[in-house]
Design a protein around this motif. Sequence first.
Motif, PDB file in Angstrom:
ATOM      1  N   VAL A  11      19.767  22.460  -4.091  1.00 62.99           N
ATOM      2  CA  VAL A  11      18.981  22.151  -5.279  1.00 62.99           C
ATOM      3  C   VAL A  11      17.638  22.857  -5.118  1.00 62.99           C
ATOM      4  O   VAL A  11      16.945  22.661  -4.113  1.00 62.99           O
ATOM      5  N   VAL A  12      17.297  23.696  -6.099  1.00 60.16           N
ATOM      6  CA  VAL A  12      16.072  24.485  -6.033  1.00 60.16           C
ATOM      7  C   VAL A  12      15.188  24.127  -7.220  1.00 60.16           C
ATOM      8  O   VAL A  12      15.666  24.051  -8.359  1.00 60.16           O
ATOM      9  N   LYS A  13      13.900  23.914  -6.953  1.00 61.02           N
ATOM     10  CA  LYS A  13      12.927  23.708  -8.026  1.00 61.02           C
ATOM     11  C   LYS A  13      12.222  25.036  -8.247  1.00 61.02           C
ATOM     12  O   LYS A  13      11.541  25.535  -7.349  1.00 61.02           O
ATOM     13  N   PRO A  14      12.406  25.657  -9.430  1.00 64.96           N
ATOM     14  CA  PRO A  14      11.758  26.942  -9.688  1.00 64.96           C
ATOM     15  C   PRO A  14      10.244  26.813  -9.635  1.00 64.96           C
ATOM     16  O   PRO A  14       9.674  25.833 -10.121  1.00 64.96           O
ATOM     17  N   LEU A  15       9.591  27.801  -9.023  1.00 64.08           N
ATOM     18  CA  LEU A  15       8.140  27.832  -8.975  1.00 64.08           C
ATOM     19  C   LEU A  15       7.621  28.514 -10.233  1.00 64.08           C
ATOM     20  O   LEU A  15       8.180  29.519 -10.680  1.00 64.08           O
ATOM     21  N   PRO A  35      11.736  32.581 -13.643  1.00 61.78           N
ATOM     22  CA  PRO A  35      11.289  32.627 -12.249  1.00 61.78           C
ATOM     23  C   PRO A  35      12.411  33.045 -11.311  1.00 61.78           C
ATOM     24  O   PRO A  35      13.579  32.793 -11.578  1.00 61.78           O
ATOM     25  N   VAL A  36      12.041  33.702 -10.221  1.00 59.86           N
ATOM     26  CA  VAL A  36      13.018  34.102  -9.207  1.00 59.86           C
ATOM     27  C   VAL A  36      12.651  33.522  -7.844  1.00 59.86           C
ATOM     28  O   VAL A  36      13.265  33.843  -6.849  1.00 59.86           O
ATOM     29  N   GLN A  37      11.620  32.687  -7.820  1.00 63.22           N
ATOM     30  CA  GLN A  37      11.211  32.018  -6.592  1.00 63.22           C
ATOM     31  C   GLN A  37      11.310  30.514  -6.812  1.00 63.22           C
ATOM     32  O   GLN A  37      11.095  30.033  -7.918  1.00 63.22           O
ATOM     33  N   GLY A  38      11.626  29.814  -5.739  1.00 62.56           N
ATOM     34  CA  GLY A  38      11.708  28.372  -5.839  1.00 62.56           C
ATOM     35  C   GLY A  38      11.628  27.713  -4.483  1.00 62.56           C
ATOM     36  O   GLY A  38      11.577  28.379  -3.457  1.00 62.56           O
ATOM     37  N   GLU A  39      11.600  26.406  -4.525  1.00 62.33           N
ATOM     38  CA  GLU A  39      11.556  25.616  -3.298  1.00 62.33           C
ATOM     39  C   GLU A  39      12.826  24.793  -3.209  1.00 62.33           C
ATOM     40  O   GLU A  39      13.236  24.158  -4.181  1.00 62.33           O
ATOM     41  N   VAL A  40      13.448  24.822  -2.038  1.00 61.17           N
ATOM     42  CA  VAL A  40      14.667  24.040  -1.821  1.00 61.17           C
ATOM     43  C   VAL A  40      14.269  22.569  -1.735  1.00 61.17           C
ATOM     44  O   VAL A  40      13.433  22.186  -0.926  1.00 61.17           O
ATOM     45  N   ILE A  41      14.845  21.761  -2.606  1.00 59.28           N
ATOM     46  CA  ILE A  41      14.563  20.327  -2.629  1.00 59.28           C
ATOM     47  C   ILE A  41      15.580  19.565  -1.787  1.00 59.28           C
ATOM     48  O   ILE A  41      15.239  18.628  -1.084  1.00 59.28           O
ATOM     49  N   ALA A  42      16.836  19.978  -1.864  1.00 62.74           N
ATOM     50  CA  ALA A  42      17.907  19.325  -1.097  1.00 62.74           C
ATOM     51  C   ALA A  42      18.990  20.351  -0.809  1.00 62.74           C
ATOM     52  O   ALA A  42      19.177  21.294  -1.568  1.00 62.74           O
ATOM     53  N   ALA A  43      19.677  20.168   0.303  1.00 65.30           N
ATOM     54  CA  ALA A  43      20.764  21.075   0.683  1.00 65.30           C
ATOM     55  C   ALA A  43      21.964  20.249   1.140  1.00 65.30           C
ATOM     56  O   ALA A  43      21.809  19.198   1.749  1.00 65.30           O
ATOM     57  N   GLY A  44      23.137  20.746   0.827  1.00 62.41           N
ATOM     58  CA  GLY A  44      24.373  20.079   1.242  1.00 62.41           C
ATOM     59  C   GLY A  44      24.611  20.247   2.734  1.00 62.41           C
ATOM     60  O   GLY A  44      23.869  20.958   3.429  1.00 62.41           O
ATOM     61  N   SER A  71      20.980  33.167 -11.566  1.00 60.81           N
ATOM     62  CA  SER A  71      21.736  32.369 -10.597  1.00 60.81           C
ATOM     63  C   SER A  71      21.626  30.883 -10.909  1.00 60.81           C
ATOM     64  O   SER A  71      20.628  30.416 -11.445  1.00 60.81           O
ATOM     65  N   GLY A  72      22.648  30.161 -10.519  1.00 63.72           N
ATOM     66  CA  GLY A  72      22.607  28.712 -10.561  1.00 63.72           C
ATOM     67  C   GLY A  72      22.879  28.095 -11.918  1.00 63.72           C
ATOM     68  O   GLY A  72      23.015  28.774 -12.929  1.00 63.72           O
ATOM     69  N   THR A  73      22.944  26.787 -11.900  1.00 64.61           N
ATOM     70  CA  THR A  73      23.149  25.980 -13.091  1.00 64.61           C
ATOM     71  C   THR A  73      21.909  25.135 -13.309  1.00 64.61           C
ATOM     72  O   THR A  73      21.465  24.433 -12.403  1.00 64.61           O
ATOM     73  N   GLU A  74      21.343  25.208 -14.504  1.00 62.62           N
ATOM     74  CA  GLU A  74      20.139  24.450 -14.805  1.00 62.62           C
ATOM     75  C   GLU A  74      20.504  23.001 -15.096  1.00 62.62           C
ATOM     76  O   GLU A  74      21.408  22.733 -15.887  1.00 62.62           O
ATOM     77  N   VAL A  75      19.798  22.073 -14.448  1.00 56.97           N
ATOM     78  CA  VAL A  75      19.998  20.641 -14.679  1.00 56.97           C
ATOM     79  C   VAL A  75      18.635  19.975 -14.784  1.00 56.97           C
ATOM     80  O   VAL A  75      17.630  20.502 -14.296  1.00 56.97           O
ATOM     81  N   LYS A  76      18.614  18.815 -15.412  1.00 56.01           N
ATOM     82  CA  LYS A  76      17.384  18.034 -15.513  1.00 56.01           C
ATOM     83  C   LYS A  76      17.649  16.685 -14.858  1.00 56.01           C
ATOM     84  O   LYS A  76      18.550  15.958 -15.274  1.00 56.01           O
ATOM     85  N   ASP A  78      15.602  13.228 -13.591  1.00 60.25           N
ATOM     86  CA  ASP A  78      14.338  12.491 -13.719  1.00 60.25           C
ATOM     87  C   ASP A  78      13.301  13.305 -14.491  1.00 60.25           C
ATOM     88  O   ASP A  78      12.129  13.366 -14.108  1.00 60.25           O
ATOM     89  N   ASN A  79      13.723  13.969 -15.564  1.00 60.56           N
ATOM     90  CA  ASN A  79      12.859  14.783 -16.435  1.00 60.56           C
ATOM     91  C   ASN A  79      12.200  15.961 -15.725  1.00 60.56           C
ATOM     92  O   ASN A  79      11.138  16.420 -16.129  1.00 60.56           O
ATOM     93  N   VAL A  80      12.797  16.440 -14.659  1.00 64.19           N
ATOM     94  CA  VAL A  80      12.323  17.628 -13.947  1.00 64.19           C
ATOM     95  C   VAL A  80      13.464  18.638 -13.936  1.00 64.19           C
ATOM     96  O   VAL A  80      14.615  18.277 -13.686  1.00 64.19           O
ATOM     97  N   ASP A  81      13.141  19.908 -14.226  1.00 60.10           N
ATOM     98  CA  ASP A  81      14.158  20.953 -14.251  1.00 60.10           C
ATOM     99  C   ASP A  81      14.433  21.478 -12.848  1.00 60.10           C
ATOM    100  O   ASP A  81      13.500  21.789 -12.107  1.00 60.10           O
ATOM    101  N   TYR A  82      15.705  21.580 -12.494  1.00 60.58           N
ATOM    102  CA  TYR A  82      16.150  22.093 -11.206  1.00 60.58           C
ATOM    103  C   TYR A  82      17.271  23.097 -11.435  1.00 60.58           C
ATOM    104  O   TYR A  82      17.864  23.146 -12.509  1.00 60.58           O
ATOM    105  N   LEU A  83      17.566  23.862 -10.404  1.00 59.70           N
ATOM    106  CA  LEU A  83      18.727  24.739 -10.386  1.00 59.70           C
ATOM    107  C   LEU A  83      19.626  24.290  -9.248  1.00 59.70           C
ATOM    108  O   LEU A  83      19.142  24.003  -8.148  1.00 59.70           O
ATOM    109  N   ILE A  84      20.932  24.233  -9.501  1.00 58.72           N
ATOM    110  CA  ILE A  84      21.893  23.956  -8.442  1.00 58.72           C
ATOM    111  C   ILE A  84      22.703  25.229  -8.257  1.00 58.72           C
ATOM    112  O   ILE A  84      23.241  25.775  -9.219  1.00 58.72           O
ATOM    113  N   MET A  85      22.724  25.729  -7.027  1.00 57.72           N
ATOM    114  CA  MET A  85      23.433  26.975  -6.752  1.00 57.72           C
ATOM    115  C   MET A  85      24.027  26.941  -5.357  1.00 57.72           C
ATOM    116  O   MET A  85      23.651  26.114  -4.527  1.00 57.72           O
TER     117      MET A  85
END
Length: 95
Positions: A11-15, A35-44, A71-76, A78-85
């Motif tokens: 799970v990546v939060k785009p910067l 954006p093409v940069q992000g921070e990893v929030i969680a990893a499997g 890349s990735g799938t956009e999801v929301k 808790d009202n925050v946008d994330y990417l899952i890839m």
Amino acid sequence: MKFRPLHDRVVVKPLDQEEKTAGGIIIPDTAKEKPVQGEVIAAGPGGRDDSGKVTPLDVKAGDKVLYGKWSGTEVKIDNVDYLIMRESDLLGVMA
């Protein structure tokens, strides 16, 4: 966040991009690129190889990463946008 990715997904939060260029020109929202940069929030836990053994991921929560524009799938969540890839969609970790 109450979400845990499975297998080799992250799970990546785009910067956010800069609002201004180096010359001081303000960029409107309609002209900004994805954006093409992000921070990893969680990893499997990792993917499985042919023998069924789990291979751990090279990234962990808190890593700053680069990924492809589409890349990735956009999801929301808790009202925050994330990417899952998948980890393979990541281009690299920023030092």
